[in-house]
Write an enzyme that holds these catalytic residues in place. Structure first.
Site, PDB file in Angstrom:
ATOM      1  N   LYS A 154       5.431  38.735  47.674  1.00 15.43           N
ATOM      2  CA  LYS A 154       4.404  38.497  46.602  1.00 15.43           C
ATOM      3  C   LYS A 154       3.646  36.637  47.158  1.00 15.43           C
ATOM      4  O   LYS A 154       4.144  35.947  46.647  1.00 15.43           O
ATOM      5  CB  LYS A 154       5.275  38.112  45.288  1.00 15.43           C
ATOM      6  CG  LYS A 154       4.298  38.620  44.327  1.00 15.43           C
ATOM      7  CD  LYS A 154       4.635  38.373  43.353  1.00 15.43           C
ATOM      8  CE  LYS A 154       4.658  36.717  42.254  1.00 15.43           C
ATOM      9  NZ  LYS A 154       3.032  36.276  42.473  1.00 15.43           N
ATOM     10  N   GLY A 207       8.588  27.161  44.544  1.00  8.69           N
ATOM     11  CA  GLY A 207       8.573  27.680  43.442  1.00  8.69           C
ATOM     12  C   GLY A 207       8.366  26.374  42.632  1.00  8.69           C
ATOM     13  O   GLY A 207       8.840  25.409  42.745  1.00  8.69           O
ATOM     14  N   SER A 208       8.261  26.554  41.274  1.00 11.13           N
ATOM     15  CA  SER A 208       8.705  25.479  39.890  1.00 11.13           C
ATOM     16  C   SER A 208      10.051  25.719  39.823  1.00 11.13           C
ATOM     17  O   SER A 208      10.956  26.585  40.215  1.00 11.13           O
ATOM     18  CB  SER A 208       8.437  25.355  38.417  1.00 11.13           C
ATOM     19  OG  SER A 208       8.232  26.969  38.236  1.00 11.13           O
ATOM     20  N   THR A 209      10.784  23.980  39.564  1.00  8.29           N
ATOM     21  CA  THR A 209      12.100  24.324  39.614  1.00  8.29           C
ATOM     22  C   THR A 209      12.674  25.530  38.083  1.00  8.29           C
ATOM     23  O   THR A 209      13.606  26.226  38.602  1.00  8.29           O
ATOM     24  CB  THR A 209      12.935  22.938  39.278  1.00  8.29           C
ATOM     25  OG1 THR A 209      13.115  22.017  40.764  1.00  8.29           O
ATOM     26  CG2 THR A 209      14.254  22.904  39.488  1.00  8.29           C
ATOM     27  N   GLU A 210      12.048  25.660  37.544  1.00 10.15           N
ATOM     28  CA  GLU A 210      11.958  25.866  35.867  1.00 10.15           C
ATOM     29  C   GLU A 210      12.355  27.269  36.965  1.00 10.15           C
ATOM     30  O   GLU A 210      13.203  28.109  36.428  1.00 10.15           O
ATOM     31  CB  GLU A 210      10.827  25.942  34.747  1.00 10.15           C
ATOM     32  CG  GLU A 210      11.132  26.608  33.855  1.00 10.15           C
ATOM     33  CD  GLU A 210       9.676  26.075  33.134  1.00 10.15           C
ATOM     34  OE1 GLU A 210       9.212  25.564  33.666  1.00 10.15           O
ATOM     35  OE2 GLU A 210       9.520  27.615  32.326  1.00 10.15           O
ATOM     36  N   VAL A 211      10.968  27.945  36.896  1.00 10.98           N
ATOM     37  CA  VAL A 211      11.768  29.487  37.861  1.00 10.98           C
ATOM     38  C   VAL A 211      12.479  29.809  38.670  1.00 10.98           C
ATOM     39  O   VAL A 211      13.166  30.563  38.792  1.00 10.98           O
ATOM     40  CB  VAL A 211      10.013  30.361  37.877  1.00 10.98           C
ATOM     41  CG1 VAL A 211      10.081  31.349  38.712  1.00 10.98           C
ATOM     42  CG2 VAL A 211       9.164  29.924  37.269  1.00 10.98           C
ATOM     43  N   GLY A 212      12.708  28.820  39.529  1.00 14.63           N
ATOM     44  CA  GLY A 212      14.272  28.803  40.242  1.00 14.63           C
ATOM     45  C   GLY A 212      15.363  29.192  39.929  1.00 14.63           C
ATOM     46  O   GLY A 212      15.682  29.682  40.435  1.00 14.63           O
ATOM     47  N   GLU A 229      13.176  26.935  47.608  1.00 13.02           N
ATOM     48  CA  GLU A 229      12.489  25.458  47.695  1.00 13.02           C
ATOM     49  C   GLU A 229      11.499  25.662  46.497  1.00 13.02           C
ATOM     50  O   GLU A 229      10.599  25.931  46.304  1.00 13.02           O
ATOM     51  CB  GLU A 229      11.783  25.866  48.828  1.00 13.02           C
ATOM     52  CG  GLU A 229      11.884  26.253  50.521  1.00 13.02           C
ATOM     53  CD  GLU A 229      12.572  24.757  50.886  1.00 13.02           C
ATOM     54  OE1 GLU A 229      12.744  23.559  50.527  1.00 13.02           O
ATOM     55  OE2 GLU A 229      13.274  25.215  51.809  1.00 13.02           O
ATOM     56  N   CYS A 263       5.085  19.717  47.207  1.00 12.04           N
ATOM     57  CA  CYS A 263       6.341  19.359  46.698  1.00 12.04           C
ATOM     58  C   CYS A 263       6.768  18.348  47.165  1.00 12.04           C
ATOM     59  O   CYS A 263       7.903  17.249  47.189  1.00 12.04           O
ATOM     60  CB  CYS A 263       7.579  20.273  47.137  1.00 12.04           C
ATOM     61  SG  CYS A 263       6.817  21.617  48.639  1.00 12.04           S
ATOM     62  N   GLU A 356       7.064  16.456  37.723  1.00 10.90           N
ATOM     63  CA  GLU A 356       6.641  16.716  38.993  1.00 10.90           C
ATOM     64  C   GLU A 356       5.519  16.714  38.692  1.00 10.90           C
ATOM     65  O   GLU A 356       5.110  17.654  38.413  1.00 10.90           O
ATOM     66  CB  GLU A 356       7.396  18.185  39.770  1.00 10.90           C
ATOM     67  CG  GLU A 356       6.634  18.028  41.249  1.00 10.90           C
ATOM     68  CD  GLU A 356       6.906  19.474  41.708  1.00 10.90           C
ATOM     69  OE1 GLU A 356       6.884  20.265  41.235  1.00 10.90           O
ATOM     70  OE2 GLU A 356       6.439  19.035  42.945  1.00 10.90           O
TER      71      GLU A 356
HETATM   72  P1  NDP Z   1       5.692  28.692  39.658  1.00 15.33           P
HETATM   73  O1  NDP Z   1       6.796  28.387  40.317  1.00 15.33           O
HETATM   74  O2  NDP Z   1       5.403  29.603  38.054  1.00 15.33           O
HETATM   75  O3  NDP Z   1       5.423  30.002  40.679  1.00 15.33           O
HETATM   76  C1  NDP Z   1       5.653  30.783  41.789  1.00 15.33           C
HETATM   77  C2  NDP Z   1       5.398  32.036  42.227  1.00 15.33           C
HETATM   78  O4  NDP Z   1       6.867  32.480  41.518  1.00 15.33           O
HETATM   79  C3  NDP Z   1       4.751  32.616  41.810  1.00 15.33           C
HETATM   80  O5  NDP Z   1       4.310  33.551  42.892  1.00 15.33           O
HETATM   81  C4  NDP Z   1       4.555  33.314  40.780  1.00 15.33           C
HETATM   82  O6  NDP Z   1       3.983  34.498  40.550  1.00 15.33           O
HETATM   83  C5  NDP Z   1       6.512  33.567  40.926  1.00 15.33           C
HETATM   84  N1  NDP Z   1       6.761  33.653  39.790  1.00 15.33           N
HETATM   85  C6  NDP Z   1       6.684  33.332  38.222  1.00 15.33           C
HETATM   86  N2  NDP Z   1       7.441  33.644  37.175  1.00 15.33           N
HETATM   87  C7  NDP Z   1       7.726  34.419  38.075  1.00 15.33           C
HETATM   88  C8  NDP Z   1       9.535  35.288  37.868  1.00 15.33           C
HETATM   89  N3  NDP Z   1      10.379  35.180  36.605  1.00 15.33           N
HETATM   90  N4  NDP Z   1      10.073  36.112  38.515  1.00 15.33           N
HETATM   91  C9  NDP Z   1       9.757  35.994  40.255  1.00 15.33           C
HETATM   92  N5  NDP Z   1       8.955  34.957  40.181  1.00 15.33           N
HETATM   93  C10 NDP Z   1       8.034  34.275  39.624  1.00 15.33           C
HETATM   94  O7  NDP Z   1       4.405  27.255  39.692  1.00 15.33           O
HETATM   95  P2  NDP Z   1       3.159  27.814  38.950  1.00 15.33           P
HETATM   96  O8  NDP Z   1       1.886  28.806  39.501  1.00 15.33           O
HETATM   97  O9  NDP Z   1       4.089  27.844  37.369  1.00 15.33           O
HETATM   98  O10 NDP Z   1       3.274  26.061  38.679  1.00 15.33           O
HETATM   99  C11 NDP Z   1       3.675  25.411  37.977  1.00 15.33           C
HETATM  100  C12 NDP Z   1       4.752  23.781  38.584  1.00 15.33           C
HETATM  101  O11 NDP Z   1       5.670  24.546  39.410  1.00 15.33           O
HETATM  102  C13 NDP Z   1       3.724  23.473  39.372  1.00 15.33           C
HETATM  103  O12 NDP Z   1       2.883  22.407  38.402  1.00 15.33           O
HETATM  104  C14 NDP Z   1       4.315  22.952  40.407  1.00 15.33           C
HETATM  105  O13 NDP Z   1       4.824  21.415  39.424  1.00 15.33           O
HETATM  106  C15 NDP Z   1       5.425  23.611  40.518  1.00 15.33           C
HETATM  107  N6  NDP Z   1       5.076  24.076  41.834  1.00 15.33           N
HETATM  108  C16 NDP Z   1       6.054  23.848  42.650  1.00 15.33           C
HETATM  109  C17 NDP Z   1       5.717  24.768  43.991  1.00 15.33           C
HETATM  110  C18 NDP Z   1       6.088  24.036  45.068  1.00 15.33           C
HETATM  111  O14 NDP Z   1       5.608  23.894  46.632  1.00 15.33           O
HETATM  112  N7  NDP Z   1       7.415  23.336  44.857  1.00 15.33           N
HETATM  113  C19 NDP Z   1       4.835  25.445  44.307  1.00 15.33           C
HETATM  114  C20 NDP Z   1       4.009  26.324  43.267  1.00 15.33           C
HETATM  115  C21 NDP Z   1       4.073  25.245  41.813  1.00 15.33           C
HETATM  116  P3  NDP Z   1       2.452  33.960  39.492  1.00 15.33           P
HETATM  117  O15 NDP Z   1       2.214  33.921  40.723  1.00 15.33           O
HETATM  118  O16 NDP Z   1       1.727  35.325  37.901  1.00 15.33           O
HETATM  119  O17 NDP Z   1       2.862  32.654  38.654  1.00 15.33           O
END
Ligand code: NDP
Length: 456
Positions: A154, A207-212, A229, A263, A356
């Site tokens: 995805k 992605g974000s730590t919160e969603v992780g 990651e 990141c 971050e």
């Molecule tokens: P997210 O963590 O929300 O998104 C990353 C991926 O996860 C996207 O493909 C997203 O889908 C998907 N996702 C979101 N929610 C869920 C869920 N409940 N279950 C499964 N998959 C999910 O990052 P954001 O894009 O909202 O960015 C927010 C912040 O996160 C940034 O400002 C940054 O601080 C941090 N970030 C860190 C990254 C890194 O490399 N460590 C990368 C990206 C963000 P969708 O396309 O629908 O959003």
């Protein structure tokens, strides 16, 4: 089916409409991937390797097109985008060497023979963020496919174009349709099905730590394997004995590459107090010299932020009391531009030093000695990367051992080499991607004892 509009962040113009995958369609894709898993794992290792190499060659032949797609979809400078497409090619070639080397062990036991097998997991779900759509996709799918798994991927809703093209290239290379599927859609719909559907045996999330944390909690319900990651708040530590000119000249690259949406961005610069003023004098022209503008221009070093919403969240960090020391330039718009910005917060609890930001803002703070530098570097929930600038080899090693981070560079800001491991300490993640051991993370070890003595 609903659709989303893909926007060019440099112009704010809609460039494509992409259909979003529904939860039902995601389930159907996962079930097709599951049905395809036995035949994919049965492909002879040499043939699987050949298919991955053909995929790599198809990426190479399409490299300029992929790079231009990323320029348009993500606003990455063209030079960066070419590197990103080349990284997918290289990672595919690297892991194409793995199928023939996935060997088990023979372990001496009395009364028989004991052997281990590296078994593929089945279906792997890869969830990719918007900041590096191509490389992060490849770090997941290449080792997963090499180990004999099928993959559902995805891309981020904001940046699906290169992933969709990679799926076409995989098909052209002869990889069966259900072995590698790209499902554009929302995290809350498609990503969630990867977590919840029992046929997905592992989730790779960046992605974000919160969603992780949500992904990890969801996967725990089925004891599903997970690699995370996540974020970073990385320190660039500059000691008084460093080559200050080089440290200052390279610091903008360390944080403003990809407009700070990285990141691994070194978003905190810690400078030894006795050289702080001199370092700031050297840093100012380096920051003002960053070429920000049209990502399609060969000379551009920094493009726009990914979206208007993200620009607003980055800008909000400057609403506090921390002084802005100086900024670089950025176009007025249209597009989601933000200038390289240097701030000097006085309070260690300032969000500029703890959160971050994921944008082109860097905070500079002084420190007195080695112990304080390590303490400040570690004063964060994250632990992904960092840089250490010094001419003293002993200090370089002491500080490298003291900083709690997965990827450190001495007198450099290099973070990623696909043949070395990448990942975070603390809340920056779980597990490692890339490097020689990543394929094993896509297998289960099976232990088999064969009796030769008729014993029980
Ligand atoms: P997210 O963590 O929300 O998104 C990353 C991926 O996860 C996207 O493909 C997203 O889908 C998907 N996702 C979101 N929610 C869920 C869920 N409940 N279950 C499964 N998959 C999910 O990052 P954001 O894009 O909202 O960015 C927010 C912040 O996160 C940034 O400002 C940054 O601080 C941090 N970030 C860190 C990254 C890194 O490399 N460590 C990368 C990206 C963000 P969708 O396309 O629908 O959003």
């Amino acid at each position: 089916m609903t659709a989303c509009q893909v926007v060019n962040p440099a112009t704010a113009e809609v460039i494509r409409t992409v259909e979003l995958t529904s939860a039902e369609a995601a389930d159907a894709a996962i079930e097709r991937a599951s049905a395809a898993a036995p035949s994919w794992r049965a492909v002879a290792p040499g043939d699987r390797a050949r298919l991955l190499r053909r995929f790599a060659d198809a990426v190479d032949a399409d490299l300029e097109n992929l790079a231009q797609l990323e320029v348009a979809n993500s606003g990455h400078p063209i030079g960066n985008a070419r590197w990103e497409a080349g990284n997918v090619r290289d990672v595919l070639h690297y892991y194409a060497a793995a199928p023939e080397r996935l060997i088990g062990k023979q372990i001496p036991v009395p009364g028989g023979v004991n052997i281990t097998f590296a078994e593929p997991l089945g279906v792997v779900g890869v969830i990719v963020p918007w900041n590096f759509p191509m490389p992060i996709a490849g770090w997941g799918f290449a080792p997963a496919l090499a180990a004999g798994n099928t993959v559902v991927l995805k891309p981020a809703e904001l940046t699906p174009l290169t992933a969709l093209r990679l799926a076409e290239l995989a098909r052209e290379a002869g990889i069966p349709q259900d072995v590698f599927q790209v499902l554009p859609g929302k995290g809350s719909v498609v990503g969630r099905r990867f977590v919840e559907h029992p046929a997905v045996r592992k989730v790779v999330f960046t992605g974000s730590t919160e969603v992780g944390k949500q992904i990890m909690a969801g996967c725990s319900q089925q004891v599903k394997r997970v690699t995370l990651e996540l974020g970073g708040k990385n320190a660039n530590i500059v000691f008084a004995d460093a080559d200050l000119e080089r440290a200052a000249a390279t610091a903008p690259y360390g944080v403003f590459d990809n407009a700070g949406q990285d990141c691994c961005a070194r978003s905190r610069i810690l400078v030894q107090a006795e050289v702080y003023d001199r370092f700031m004098e050297l840093l100012e022209p380096a920051v003002k010299g960053v070429v920000v503008g049209d990502p399609g221009e060969e000379s551009t070093e920094m493009g726009p932020l990914i979206s208007a919403e993200h620009r607003a969240s980055v800008a909000a960090y400057l609403d506090g009391a921390a002084p802005v020391a100086f900024t670089g330039s950025a176009p007025e718009g249209p597009g989601f531009w933000f200038p390289p910005t240097v701030v000097t917060p006085r309070d260690v609890t300032d969000p500029l030093l703890t959160e971050e930001i994921f944008g082109p803002i860097v905070a500079v703070v002084p420190f007195s000695d080695e112990a304080e530098a390590i303490a400040l570097a570690n004063d964060t929930e994250y632990g992904l990367s960092g840089s250490i600038w010094t001419s003293d080899v002993g200090r370089a090693l002491r500080v490298s051992r003291g900083v709690e981070a997965g990827n450190l560079s001495v007198n450099s800001h290099a973070s990623v080499r696909y043949w070395t491991p990448f990942g975070g300490f603390k809340q920056s993640g779980l597990g490692r991607e890339l490097g020689p051991d990543a394929v094993e993370a896509f297998t289960e070890t099976k232990n088999v004892f064969i009796s030769t003595e008729g014993n029980r």
